[in-house]
Structure formats: C-alpha cells, structure tokens
Scaffold this active site. Structure first.
Site, PDB file in Angstrom:
ATOM      1  N   ASP A   1      -5.773  10.638   3.545  1.00 51.17           N
ATOM      2  CA  ASP A   1      -4.421  10.360   3.064  1.00 51.17           C
ATOM      3  C   ASP A   1      -3.384  11.129   3.887  1.00 51.17           C
ATOM      4  O   ASP A   1      -2.316  11.489   3.381  1.00 51.17           O
ATOM      5  CB  ASP A   1      -4.267  10.678   1.567  1.00 51.17           C
ATOM      6  CG  ASP A   1      -2.970  10.129   0.987  1.00 51.17           C
ATOM      7  OD1 ASP A   1      -2.416   9.175   1.554  1.00 51.17           O
ATOM      8  OD2 ASP A   1      -2.506  10.675  -0.032  1.00 51.17           O
TER       9      ASP A   1
ATOM     10  N   HIS B   1      -4.246   2.934  -5.530  1.00 51.79           N
ATOM     11  CA  HIS B   1      -3.464   4.138  -5.810  1.00 51.79           C
ATOM     12  C   HIS B   1      -3.449   4.264  -7.335  1.00 51.79           C
ATOM     13  O   HIS B   1      -2.749   3.524  -8.016  1.00 51.79           O
ATOM     14  CB  HIS B   1      -2.038   4.043  -5.256  1.00 51.79           C
ATOM     15  CG  HIS B   1      -1.268   5.319  -5.461  1.00 51.79           C
ATOM     16  ND1 HIS B   1      -0.944   6.179  -4.437  1.00 51.79           N
ATOM     17  CD2 HIS B   1      -0.813   5.909  -6.590  1.00 51.79           C
ATOM     18  CE1 HIS B   1      -0.313   7.239  -4.929  1.00 51.79           C
ATOM     19  NE2 HIS B   1      -0.221   7.100  -6.239  1.00 51.79           N
TER      20      HIS B   1
ATOM     21  N   HIS C   1      -8.754   6.451   4.700  1.00 56.29           N
ATOM     22  CA  HIS C   1      -7.398   6.319   4.094  1.00 56.29           C
ATOM     23  C   HIS C   1      -6.418   7.131   4.933  1.00 56.29           C
ATOM     24  O   HIS C   1      -6.394   8.353   4.862  1.00 56.29           O
ATOM     25  CB  HIS C   1      -7.417   6.854   2.653  1.00 56.29           C
ATOM     26  CG  HIS C   1      -6.094   6.713   1.945  1.00 56.29           C
ATOM     27  ND1 HIS C   1      -5.992   6.224   0.663  1.00 56.29           N
ATOM     28  CD2 HIS C   1      -4.815   7.001   2.326  1.00 56.29           C
ATOM     29  CE1 HIS C   1      -4.714   6.221   0.282  1.00 56.29           C
ATOM     30  NE2 HIS C   1      -3.983   6.697   1.287  1.00 56.29           N
TER      31      HIS C   1
ATOM     32  N   HIS D   1      -7.848   8.891  -2.972  1.00 57.29           N
ATOM     33  CA  HIS D   1      -7.328  10.271  -3.086  1.00 57.29           C
ATOM     34  C   HIS D   1      -7.384  10.819  -4.521  1.00 57.29           C
ATOM     35  O   HIS D   1      -6.364  11.120  -5.120  1.00 57.29           O
ATOM     36  CB  HIS D   1      -5.907  10.380  -2.499  1.00 57.29           C
ATOM     37  CG  HIS D   1      -4.944   9.280  -2.818  1.00 57.29           C
ATOM     38  ND1 HIS D   1      -4.744   8.816  -4.092  1.00 57.29           N
ATOM     39  CD2 HIS D   1      -4.128   8.542  -2.016  1.00 57.29           C
ATOM     40  CE1 HIS D   1      -3.844   7.860  -4.067  1.00 57.29           C
ATOM     41  NE2 HIS D   1      -3.464   7.667  -2.815  1.00 57.29           N
TER      42      HIS D   1
ATOM     43  N   HIS E   1      -2.218   7.110   6.785  1.00 58.43           N
ATOM     44  CA  HIS E   1      -0.900   6.512   7.036  1.00 58.43           C
ATOM     45  C   HIS E   1      -0.532   6.794   8.486  1.00 58.43           C
ATOM     46  O   HIS E   1      -0.263   7.941   8.835  1.00 58.43           O
ATOM     47  CB  HIS E   1       0.153   7.113   6.095  1.00 58.43           C
ATOM     48  CG  HIS E   1      -0.175   6.876   4.657  1.00 58.43           C
ATOM     49  ND1 HIS E   1       0.268   5.765   3.977  1.00 58.43           N
ATOM     50  CD2 HIS E   1      -0.937   7.576   3.784  1.00 58.43           C
ATOM     51  CE1 HIS E   1      -0.203   5.795   2.739  1.00 58.43           C
ATOM     52  NE2 HIS E   1      -0.940   6.880   2.591  1.00 58.43           N
TER      53      HIS E   1
ATOM     54  N   LYS F   1      -4.766  -3.134  -0.603  1.00 54.13           N
ATOM     55  CA  LYS F   1      -4.302  -1.901  -1.236  1.00 54.13           C
ATOM     56  C   LYS F   1      -3.401  -2.239  -2.412  1.00 54.13           C
ATOM     57  O   LYS F   1      -2.453  -3.007  -2.278  1.00 54.13           O
ATOM     58  CB  LYS F   1      -3.531  -1.056  -0.216  1.00 54.13           C
ATOM     59  CG  LYS F   1      -2.988   0.263  -0.772  1.00 54.13           C
ATOM     60  CD  LYS F   1      -4.096   1.236  -1.146  1.00 54.13           C
ATOM     61  CE  LYS F   1      -3.576   2.447  -1.912  1.00 54.13           C
ATOM     62  NZ  LYS F   1      -2.991   3.457  -1.058  1.00 54.13           N
TER      63      LYS F   1
HETATM   64  C1  NCD Z   1       1.864   8.556   0.976  1.00 49.35           C
HETATM   65  C2  NCD Z   1       2.953   8.189   1.995  1.00 49.35           C
HETATM   66  O1  NCD Z   1       3.782   9.050   2.321  1.00 49.35           O
HETATM   67  O2  NCD Z   1       2.914   7.068   2.504  1.00 49.35           O
HETATM   68  N1  NCD Z   1       2.261   9.785   0.325  1.00 49.35           N
HETATM   69  C3  NCD Z   1       1.448  10.633  -0.351  1.00 49.35           C
HETATM   70  O3  NCD Z   1       1.954  11.590  -0.945  1.00 49.35           O
HETATM   71  N2  NCD Z   1       0.148  10.492  -0.367  1.00 49.35           N
HETATM   72  C4  NCD Z   1       1.682   7.419   0.027  1.00 49.35           C
HETATM   73  C5  NCD Z   1       0.481   7.581  -0.867  1.00 49.35           C
HETATM   74  O4  NCD Z   1      -0.663   7.460  -0.427  1.00 49.35           O
HETATM   75  O5  NCD Z   1       0.687   7.840  -2.065  1.00 49.35           O
HETATM   76 ZN    ZN Z   2      -2.045   7.297   0.917  1.00 46.35          ZN
END
Ligand code: NCD
Ligand code: ZN
Length: 349
Positions: free
Chosen positions: A250, A139, A16, A177, A18, A102
């Site tokens: 995450d 999520h 996971h 998460h 970003h 997702k």
């Molecule tokens: C994530 C993001 O910034 O894309 N932020 C976070 O606090 N984890 C999005 C997510 O996974 O909730």
């Molecule tokens: Zn995330």
C-alpha cells in the site's frame, strides 16, 4: 539465535501499490521496480481506471517511466463504480488487461469519490467476477461518519463483507491492508477464496506513532493504524506461514506539502524500503525463513500466476533512510525517514 549476514529470496511481488501518474509516476515506479518483479497497481487515479483503454494507456505510461534495465511487470486493476459495465470488466480480465477489480466504498480514502455507494449496486459485476474467477480487492472500511474511524474496518467486515460473501461464496476476495485482529480472525476462518494483504507499516507502527511527540502526518494512512494489540495480531498472521496472508505494501506517495498540511493526505510511502522493513519484522519475530513465502509465493498462488524466476538479496547492513526522496521537482518523505533499518536490499547489477 544468530542472524544470517544475508538473505536471498525468490524475486518478490507487491500485491497492492499506488504508482500514481504524471510527475509522481517516475519516482514511484523506480522505487517499486527496484524492489519487486510485479505489482498490483491501484486504479485510484484522476480520473479512475474503469476501462480497458484507460488501463492499457496507464500500463504504457508505467512502462515508459520504468528505468532501463529494471525488469518490472505492472498488473492493472479496474476501479469499480456504481455504473461500471460488467462486460468491460470481464473482457478486460479475459484479455489479460485487468488482473482484478478494486472496490473503494465512495469517500473511504484518497480519490475514492467515484467509488461504490452501496455494494448491492455492483452485484451484477460481482456475479460475473465470481463466475470467471476474477479477484475482488477490497478497501474494507465503512464510510458512515457515525462510526469511529478506529472501528471502520471491523464494522465493514460485519456489515458489508460477510453479507457480500454470503451472496457470492465463491468470489475470490482480498481484504486489502488489514489493520485489526478482527480482520485477521475473519480471514483465518474464511474459506480459501478469501485472503488479505498486510503492509510493512502496519507491522511496524500502532496508532501511537501518529502522536509521537506531536502530530505526525507521515504516519497517517487509511485504514489508520490501530492499537498495539492489533499490530501484534497482524505480525503473528504475517509470520504464521498461513498462505492467506501475503505482501502488499500500500505504498502511497503524496508530495511532502500535501502531507504536512492542516488537512494532510492519507498514505505512507514505503516503496524505497519495503523489503527491508518486512525483513526487520520477520527477524524480530524469529521467522526470517518465512519471509520468502509471504513475499514471493502466497500472492502469485492466490492470483493463479507463476512464481517469479530469479532472486534478490538482502544484506544485514545498517542503512539510514533518507529524510526525503526527490524526482522531477517532487519531494516525498519515505517511511522511516531519518531512521535506521538493519537490512539493505542489494541493488541488481
Ligand atoms: C491511499 C492513497 O493515497 O491512494 N492512501 C492510503 O492511506 N492508503 C489510498 C488507500 O489505499 O486507501
Ligand atoms: Zn491502497
């Protein structure tokens, strides 16, 4: 018990992450590719990744942003919307473009406005995913403003996830998460098609970190860190040797200015020190020998993918995490900025 001076693991994956797009992409890809062989790349871009064409083009941008010499495979995900085409999703999975879908409840987190307003709207997609074995990544927070932000995960499990799993008992689900004892208990008791990822930061911090001597935007993420007892439940789950719990950072970079603001963004940037942060926790729990399975085996087994070849080595050397990491004019404050970690990942030659 004395600690080893180094620890060699099969190459791990991040289930996971970003990686973003545009000017942030290079930094995020480089930091993740130094740590992990593969990563499940979240689709919450603007616009979100909802089609095979968008995913293929994102994959190319990720590959182009990856520093030469790092062997890294991005695994793409489809962003579920109320209107997404079940056939597009299924074809994407069967062609190897999408590794999973997702589910963002609309409004739950960063770039989730296009998310699902009611899970019943996507029953047709879930039905076809169940049939073809495509994982649903969740999520798990309700968005009802009446529900306290610290209770949103537990309420989601009860009011959304349990009914969803009764409708689709064979669906592969990863509760992403996780932050609560409720989630640990739910996943532990669920059948083998239900698993969870655990971040490094939720193993390190509880909600007090948000208010440590003042308001701390870099400790803010969603789902927000909970009480200490929940963190302890997560630590026990992570080191338990239960294959339902595996690594997903995450890691979610935001520019420093977007975090240090009157309305700071949610997201903690753990990629630069991810394995080191997990290693500290496993060591503190006296379970370093279980880090490899958590980081490198349980995830691929759940997804039905081969384990990676090759290895990485962590050295037991104190490192001070930089205050800020920068690339292409972007400044991001990493997790543990300015603090010490007891482990350091040896960089590949
Ligand atoms: C994530 C993001 O910034 O894309 N932020 C976070 O606090 N984890 C999005 C997510 O996974 O909730
Ligand atoms: Zn995330």
């Amino acid at each position: 018990m004395t600690s080893p001076s180094q620890l060699t693991l099969r190459r791990p994956d991040d289930w996971h992450v970003h990686l973003r797009d545009g000017t942030m992409l290079e930094l995020a890809v480089a930091d993740t590719a130094r740590q992990f062989a593969r990563a499940i790349c979240m689709p919450n871009l603007v616009p979100p990744v909802t089609t095979r064409a968008a995913a293929l083009s994102y994959r190319q941008r990720i590959q182009a942003a990856c520093p030469a010499g790092l062997d890294f495979t991005p695994l793409l995900t489809a962003y579920l919307t109320d209107a997404i085409d079940p056939q597009e999703v299924a074809a994407g999975y069967e062609e190897g473009v999408f590794a999973a879908c997702k589910l963002y409840p609309a409004g739950a987190t960063t770039n989730s406005d296009a998310g699902v307003t009611d899970v019943r709207n996507i029953d047709a997609v879930l039905e076809s995913m169940q049939e073809i074995g495509m994982p649903l990544l969740v999520h798990g927070e309700v968005v009802n403003p009446e529900v306290d932000v610290f209770d949103r995960e537990a309420v989601f499990i009860e009011t959304v996830l349990e009914p969803l799993l009764s409708r689709f008992p064979g669906l592969k689900v990863v509760l992403e998460h996780i932050t609560t004892r409720d989630a640990v208990n739910f996943v532990t008791a669920a059948p083998v098609n239900v698993a969870a990822t655990i971040t490094a930061h939720h193993l390190h911090i509880d909600r007090n970190a948000l208010f440590d001597g003042g308001l701390r935007p870099h400790a803010y993420c969603l789902p927000v860190a909970k009480r200490r007892g929940h963190r302890e439940a997560l630590r026990h789950a992570a080191v338990s040797g239960n294959p339902k719990f595996f690594l997903g950072t995450d890691s979610a970079p935001h520019p420093r200015s977007a975090k240090e603001s009157a309305c700071g963004c949610a997201g903690i940037y753990t990629a630069p020190v991810a394995l080191e942060s997990y290693a500290e926790v496993f060591e503190e729990e006296g379970r370093l020998e279980r880090l490899e399975a958590f980081a490198s085996e349980y995830g691929p087994r759940f997804y039905g993918l081969a384990l990676n070849a090759g290895s990485v080595t962590l050295e037991r050397t104190v490192q001070t995490v930089p205050e800020v990491v920068e690339n292409a004019g972007q400044s991001v404050v990493p997790f543990k900025a300015g603090q010490e970690l007891r482990w350091r990942l040896r960089q590949r030659a």
